[in-house]
Design a protein around this motif. Structure first.
Motif, short mmCIF file in Angstrom:
data_model
loop_
_atom_site.label_atom_id
_atom_site.label_comp_id
_atom_site.label_asym_id
_atom_site.label_seq_id
_atom_site.Cartn_x
_atom_site.Cartn_y
_atom_site.Cartn_z
N ARG A 24 1.93 -4.00 7.35
CA ARG A 24 2.80 -3.05 8.04
C ARG A 24 1.96 -2.07 8.84
O ARG A 24 0.77 -1.88 8.56
N THR A 59 0.84 -1.20 0.00
CA THR A 59 0.00 0.00 0.00
C THR A 59 0.88 1.24 0.00
O THR A 59 1.75 1.40 0.85
N MET A 116 -7.47 -1.32 5.19
CA MET A 116 -6.85 -0.94 6.45
C MET A 116 -7.72 -1.37 7.62
O MET A 116 -8.90 -1.67 7.46
N LEU A 118 1.04 1.54 9.65
CA LEU A 118 1.10 2.87 9.03
C LEU A 118 1.19 3.96 10.07
O LEU A 118 1.91 4.95 9.90
#
Length: 287
Positions: free
Chosen positions: A183, A96, A160, A185
């Motif tokens: 991951r 992303t 997300m 963010l």
């Protein structure tokens, strides 16, 4: 709140230590084992509830007439928690391109539930200032759990999610593949950690003894292995006013007319007045 299947032997060890401490304090009718067979929401509304853990929102809204706080946990710094606060990690897929919250505009968000502070409430003040006509995301999907939210992001079913940092740490330790390809963010603002609770009508003397028992186990030094394995670093007695901080996030969002991460008006009213119809027939201690 953190009954990850792989960690259940450790969670059971924690309960057995707490149970023995309750018995030493002269409490009777302490369940021998955690209740996992009934929906936790049904247990929270039960007159037979002995002990559980819930979201701070549950104390303020849906179960304000059924639950009272016993203790607030301090989780280990390795989780990202500070003192008696916790936070959520906003996760996206590795590929992303987003570099900040504003880059998530128009994406699909997975939440574990509208009544979850860590999964939904903590996002509201972050995206409300960036919203337009009460919306920021292209869509919101309800997953039912933080673990499922992470699965949805990994699978591309959502872009997300906000995952409570204790859940994230437990997944990293016990089920690292669940976080593969993901991951962090950003991190949300800290908030009071989910409390241990009992039913509202539990006699005051028993509540005091339960708190003494909890502190005796969770503040023991050196820490028991099950505390280390569950990232528990201590506890202190909790009172309802500590959770009023959670309302600040809602005030920010409502002031900005942001409504996307709230249930519909009728659903919110049903939630606020929710009472469990079916209660277990014996005392229960839920995960």
């Amino acid at each position: 709140m953190y009954d990850l299947e792989e960690a259940r032997p450790v969670t059971d060890a924690l309960w057995q230590a707490l149970r023995q401490a309750f018995l030493r304090e002269g409490l009777s009718d302490v369940p021998e084992a955690l209740t996992r067979s009934a929906p936790v929401i049904g247990q929270w509304g039960s007159q037979d509830l002995a002990f559980s853990q819930c979201c701070g929102y549950d104390l303020l809204f849906g179960f304000a007439s059924a639950l009272q706080p016993l203790a607030m946990l301090r989780y280990a710094a390795a989780t990202g928690c500070v003192s008696y606060d916790y936070r959520s990690s906003i996760i996206v897929r590795d590929e992303t391109p987003a570099g900040g919250i504003e880059d998530l505009r128009g994406t699909v968000c997975a939440i574990n539930g509208f009544n979850s502070y860590s999964g939904a409430g903590t996002l509201r003040p972050l995206v409300a200032p960036l919203s337009c006509n009460g919306r920021f995301f292209r869509g919101v999907k309800v997953s039912g759990s933080h673990v499922r939210s992470a699965e949805m992001v990994r699978a591309g079913e959502a872009d997300m999610a906000a995952i409570d940092c204790v859940t994230y740490a437990l997944l990293a330790q016990y089920r690292p593949r669940a976080l593969s390809g993901l991951r962090i963010l950003a991190e949300t603002e800290p908030a009071p950690a989910p409390p241990y609770v009992t039913r509202l009508d539990m006699p005051a003397d028993k509540v005091a003894r339960m708190r003494t028992a909890l502190i005796s186990v969770l503040c023991r030094r050196p820490r028991p292995a099950f505390c280390d394995d569950l990232f528990i670093d201590g506890a202190e007695p909790a009172a309802l006013p500590a959770y009023s901080r959670l309302l600040a996030a809602d005030e920010i969002a409502l002031r900005l007319h942001y409504h996307e991460l709230y249930p519909s008006g009728p659903a919110l009213l049903r939630y606020a007045g929710a009472k469990a119809e079916a209660a277990p027939s014996r005392l229960t201690a839920s995960r």
